[in-house]
Design a protein around this motif. Structure first.
Motif, PDB file in Angstrom:
ATOM      1  N   VAL A 156       0.836  -1.205   0.000  1.00 15.60           N
ATOM      2  CA  VAL A 156       0.000   0.000   0.000  1.00 15.60           C
ATOM      3  C   VAL A 156       0.873   1.258   0.000  1.00 15.60           C
ATOM      4  O   VAL A 156       0.611   2.210  -0.738  1.00 15.60           O
ATOM      5  N   ARG A 157       1.929   1.258   0.809  1.00 18.64           N
ATOM      6  CA  ARG A 157       2.832   2.413   0.850  1.00 18.64           C
ATOM      7  C   ARG A 157       3.439   2.665  -0.528  1.00 18.64           C
ATOM      8  O   ARG A 157       3.479   3.791  -1.013  1.00 18.64           O
ATOM      9  N   LEU A 158       3.884   1.587  -1.183  1.00 21.04           N
ATOM     10  CA  LEU A 158       4.484   1.739  -2.517  1.00 21.04           C
ATOM     11  C   LEU A 158       3.458   2.170  -3.564  1.00 21.04           C
ATOM     12  O   LEU A 158       3.780   2.932  -4.478  1.00 21.04           O
ATOM     13  N   ALA A 159       2.225   1.701  -3.445  1.00 18.76           N
ATOM     14  CA  ALA A 159       1.169   2.132  -4.377  1.00 18.76           C
ATOM     15  C   ALA A 159       0.965   3.636  -4.272  1.00 18.76           C
ATOM     16  O   ALA A 159       0.771   4.317  -5.284  1.00 18.76           O
ATOM     17  N   ASN A 160       1.028   4.151  -3.048  1.00 23.80           N
ATOM     18  CA  ASN A 160       0.867   5.600  -2.851  1.00 23.80           C
ATOM     19  C   ASN A 160       2.096   6.374  -3.285  1.00 23.80           C
ATOM     20  O   ASN A 160       1.984   7.474  -3.830  1.00 23.80           O
ATOM     21  N   ALA A 161       3.278   5.816  -3.069  1.00 24.05           N
ATOM     22  CA  ALA A 161       4.514   6.546  -3.358  1.00 24.05           C
ATOM     23  C   ALA A 161       5.001   6.368  -4.793  1.00 24.05           C
ATOM     24  O   ALA A 161       5.447   7.323  -5.426  1.00 24.05           O
ATOM     25  N   ALA A 219      -1.105 -12.325 -13.516  1.00 24.20           N
ATOM     26  CA  ALA A 219      -1.589 -11.091 -12.892  1.00 24.20           C
ATOM     27  C   ALA A 219      -3.035 -11.302 -12.463  1.00 24.20           C
ATOM     28  O   ALA A 219      -3.853 -11.799 -13.235  1.00 24.20           O
ATOM     29  N   THR A 220      -3.335 -10.959 -11.205  1.00 26.06           N
ATOM     30  CA  THR A 220      -4.703 -11.145 -10.707  1.00 26.06           C
ATOM     31  C   THR A 220      -5.355  -9.835 -10.310  1.00 26.06           C
ATOM     32  O   THR A 220      -6.567  -9.688 -10.435  1.00 26.06           O
ATOM     33  N   CYS A 221      -4.579  -8.886  -9.792  1.00 24.55           N
ATOM     34  CA  CYS A 221      -5.164  -7.611  -9.409  1.00 24.55           C
ATOM     35  C   CYS A 221      -4.065  -6.569  -9.259  1.00 24.55           C
ATOM     36  O   CYS A 221      -2.881  -6.882  -9.294  1.00 24.55           O
ATOM     37  N   TRP A 222      -4.506  -5.334  -9.116  1.00 23.84           N
ATOM     38  CA  TRP A 222      -3.601  -4.209  -8.898  1.00 23.84           C
ATOM     39  C   TRP A 222      -4.002  -3.513  -7.604  1.00 23.84           C
ATOM     40  O   TRP A 222      -5.190  -3.358  -7.323  1.00 23.84           O
ATOM     41  N   ILE A 223      -3.024  -3.072  -6.849  1.00 23.83           N
ATOM     42  CA  ILE A 223      -3.252  -2.227  -5.691  1.00 23.83           C
ATOM     43  C   ILE A 223      -2.893  -0.814  -6.149  1.00 23.83           C
ATOM     44  O   ILE A 223      -1.768  -0.574  -6.599  1.00 23.83           O
TER      45      ILE A 223
END
Length: 90
Positions: free
Chosen positions: A25-30, A42-46
């Motif tokens: 989650v931190r990396l998705a935001n940053a 591939a199954t999903c993306w955050i």
């Protein structure tokens, strides 16, 4: 120290993503969207809230795009060709 099991900086195997969810989650935001894979697929993306809202924003229709064009008043002369289609052997 054990090396991470993700394939690249933004790809995580599902087991590791579960174990390190806060980090994902931190990396998705940053750094942007993070892909989660299961059995190599591939199954999903955050994604961050910001990226999510960019995705769901209403997109301009093609009609609106052309109506907004500074060239909308140009009179185009488009003519259809009158010759017959070429014959093709199959």
């Amino acid at each position: 120290m054990q090396q991470p099991h993700h394939h690249s900086d933004n790809t995580w195997q599902v087991q590791e993503a579960k174990q390190k969810f806060s980090e994902v989650v931190r990396l998705a935001n940053a750094d942007g969207p993070q892909m989660v894979t299961h059995r190599g697929q591939a199954t999903c993306w955050i994604i961050s809230d910001k990226d999510y809202h960019k995705l769901i924003q209403s997109r301009e229709s093609l009609v609106d795009f052309f109506q907004r064009s500074p060239h909308r008043d140009i009179d185009l002369k488009i003519e259809r060709r009158k010759d017959l289609p070429r014959s093709v052997e199959l």
